[in-house]
Design a protein around this motif. Sequence first.
Motif, short mmCIF file in Angstrom:
data_model
loop_
_atom_site.label_atom_id
_atom_site.label_comp_id
_atom_site.label_asym_id
_atom_site.label_seq_id
_atom_site.Cartn_x
_atom_site.Cartn_y
_atom_site.Cartn_z
N MET A 283 10.81 -9.14 -7.99
CA MET A 283 10.74 -8.07 -7.02
C MET A 283 9.69 -8.44 -5.99
SD MET A 283 8.94 -5.34 -5.69
CE MET A 283 7.73 -4.83 -6.89
N HIS A 284 10.06 -8.41 -4.71
CA HIS A 284 9.12 -8.69 -3.64
C HIS A 284 9.03 -7.49 -2.72
CE1 HIS A 284 8.21 -12.92 -4.36
NE2 HIS A 284 9.48 -13.11 -4.64
N ASN A 285 7.88 -7.34 -2.08
CA ASN A 285 7.69 -6.24 -1.14
C ASN A 285 7.69 -6.76 0.30
OD1 ASN A 285 5.03 -7.18 -0.52
ND2 ASN A 285 4.23 -6.10 -2.31
N LEU A 286 7.45 -5.86 1.24
CA LEU A 286 7.51 -6.23 2.66
C LEU A 286 6.47 -7.27 3.02
CD1 LEU A 286 8.77 -5.67 5.44
CD2 LEU A 286 7.08 -3.84 5.74
N ASP A 287 5.27 -7.16 2.45
CA ASP A 287 4.23 -8.15 2.73
C ASP A 287 4.68 -9.55 2.30
OD1 ASP A 287 2.38 -6.10 3.59
OD2 ASP A 287 2.20 -5.57 1.48
N HIS B 269 2.34 12.11 13.62
CA HIS B 269 2.90 10.78 13.35
C HIS B 269 1.87 10.02 12.51
CE1 HIS B 269 4.75 7.00 13.54
NE2 HIS B 269 5.30 7.08 14.74
N SER B 270 2.11 9.99 11.21
CA SER B 270 1.12 9.45 10.27
C SER B 270 1.31 7.97 10.00
CB SER B 270 1.20 10.20 8.93
OG SER B 270 2.42 9.90 8.29
N GLY B 271 2.44 7.39 10.42
CA GLY B 271 2.72 6.01 10.05
C GLY B 271 2.89 5.83 8.56
N TRP B 272 3.26 6.93 7.88
CA TRP B 272 3.46 6.94 6.43
C TRP B 272 2.16 6.69 5.66
CZ3 TRP B 272 7.75 9.34 5.76
CH2 TRP B 272 8.81 9.14 6.63
N ASP B 273 1.03 6.90 6.30
CA ASP B 273 -0.27 6.65 5.68
C ASP B 273 -0.91 7.99 5.28
OD1 ASP B 273 -2.58 4.58 5.26
OD2 ASP B 273 -3.49 6.30 6.27
N VAL B 274 -1.29 8.13 4.02
CA VAL B 274 -1.83 9.41 3.55
C VAL B 274 -3.18 9.72 4.19
CG1 VAL B 274 -0.56 9.38 1.37
CG2 VAL B 274 -2.82 8.29 1.50
N ASN B 275 -3.98 8.72 4.45
CA ASN B 275 -5.27 8.96 5.09
C ASN B 275 -5.09 9.48 6.51
OD1 ASN B 275 -6.86 7.98 2.88
ND2 ASN B 275 -6.30 5.91 3.47
N THR B 276 -4.11 8.93 7.22
CA THR B 276 -3.82 9.41 8.57
C THR B 276 -3.29 10.83 8.54
OG1 THR B 276 -3.32 7.15 9.27
CG2 THR B 276 -2.54 8.93 10.68
N SER B 277 -2.45 11.14 7.56
CA SER B 277 -1.93 12.50 7.42
C SER B 277 -3.08 13.49 7.24
CB SER B 277 -0.97 12.58 6.23
OG SER B 277 -0.54 13.91 6.02
N TYR B 278 -4.03 13.13 6.40
CA TYR B 278 -5.19 13.98 6.15
C TYR B 278 -6.04 14.16 7.41
CZ TYR B 278 -9.99 14.96 4.59
OH TYR B 278 -11.25 15.48 4.46
N LYS C 21 0.82 -1.22 0.00
CA LYS C 21 0.00 0.00 0.00
C LYS C 21 0.85 1.26 0.00
CE LYS C 21 -0.68 0.14 5.06
NZ LYS C 21 -1.71 0.12 6.13
N HIS C 22 2.15 1.12 0.30
CA HIS C 22 3.06 2.25 0.26
C HIS C 22 3.98 2.20 -0.96
CE1 HIS C 22 2.57 2.44 4.90
NE2 HIS C 22 1.66 3.18 4.29
#
Length: 351
Positions: A112-116, A232-241, A85-86
């Motif tokens: 290519m693999h991601n964190l999940d 502290h948004s946790g890198w989440d755009v919804n939390t930032s908003y 999601k990031h």
Amino acid sequence: MKNRHERILQLLKTNSMMKINDLCEQLNVSQATIRRDLTELREQGVERVGGAAFYKQSSSGSTASSTITIESGNQVGCIIAVSHKHMHSYFLSILEGIEQGLANLGYSLAFMHNLDDIQNDAILDNILKDNKIKGMIIVEGIKSEIYARIKKQFPTIVGIDIADGTVPVIAYDRINAAKSAVQHLIDQGHQSIGFIGGAGLTGDMEREKRYRGYKYALQEAGLELNSEWIIHSGWDVNTSYSRMLELLDSSSRRPTAIFAASDLLAISAMRAVTEKGLRIPEDIAFIGLDNIEISQYTTPPLSSVHIPKYEIGMAAAKALVDYLQAAYTLPFKMLMPYEVIVRESSIHTRG
């Protein structure tokens, strides 16, 4: 782009196991472009866009794999240690540079693999059993126990923004990049400056380099650090908003400027500000960090610190191949340059 998305879905409907290279040939675009399209399709709710070569849903409904299969020799792997999601354009630009850098030197990206992915034991076991892979590029930090297993299996590793002094690392100076962004706001006359960001691998915001750069800039200027202005948004755009809305509603005194540790966090917070009827930059100025492409098209255009994302990927690819070919034997750390890009979101216009 919409027409290309439709064409991809048509091709996959005809042959659901079509590979990345096949789509590249059919549409005459690069692998990075196809991967970006597949990411966008997934974000739009397309649950399945092909066979094992693409993002697909596991039985639990989460993204299980982003493997890319390439039938060639000299293969290397890549792990981008952020959640799907990031996986935004910052990382896709780095990945595009990695792919092009490898291709220029006769190598290819096998997966290519991601964190999940790597937090899934079955997928991680498959990675560790892959004997075709000659080396690995790791982007961002990974939990120590997982990193140790990967490093044991793949002794030739190049990192991008990881903390390991025993392997070559390509990075930029996050602390000074953040300080430069905040200094720009100070130069514009701001003395009340907030921060939006998230913690790193340690989970401790105080150790996060961009936050430290923000703090150092304020300290050196003799300015107040108001904890009410730290989001502290946790890198989440919804939390930032949402947290920006809360700050505007609850804080007894709002900041006149915000430094966001990524452009996407800045953009979502800017929306909150405009929804409250405030003006940017007259009421609250903004500067981000990354300089992703969309930043120049926001209203107003977002000031940002440009990070040479594509070039970082290219440099990592070259470093890995050099080590595989024994051109170098000792680890090094290469710091790439950055540049403050000033746009309308931070230009102080008040008299």
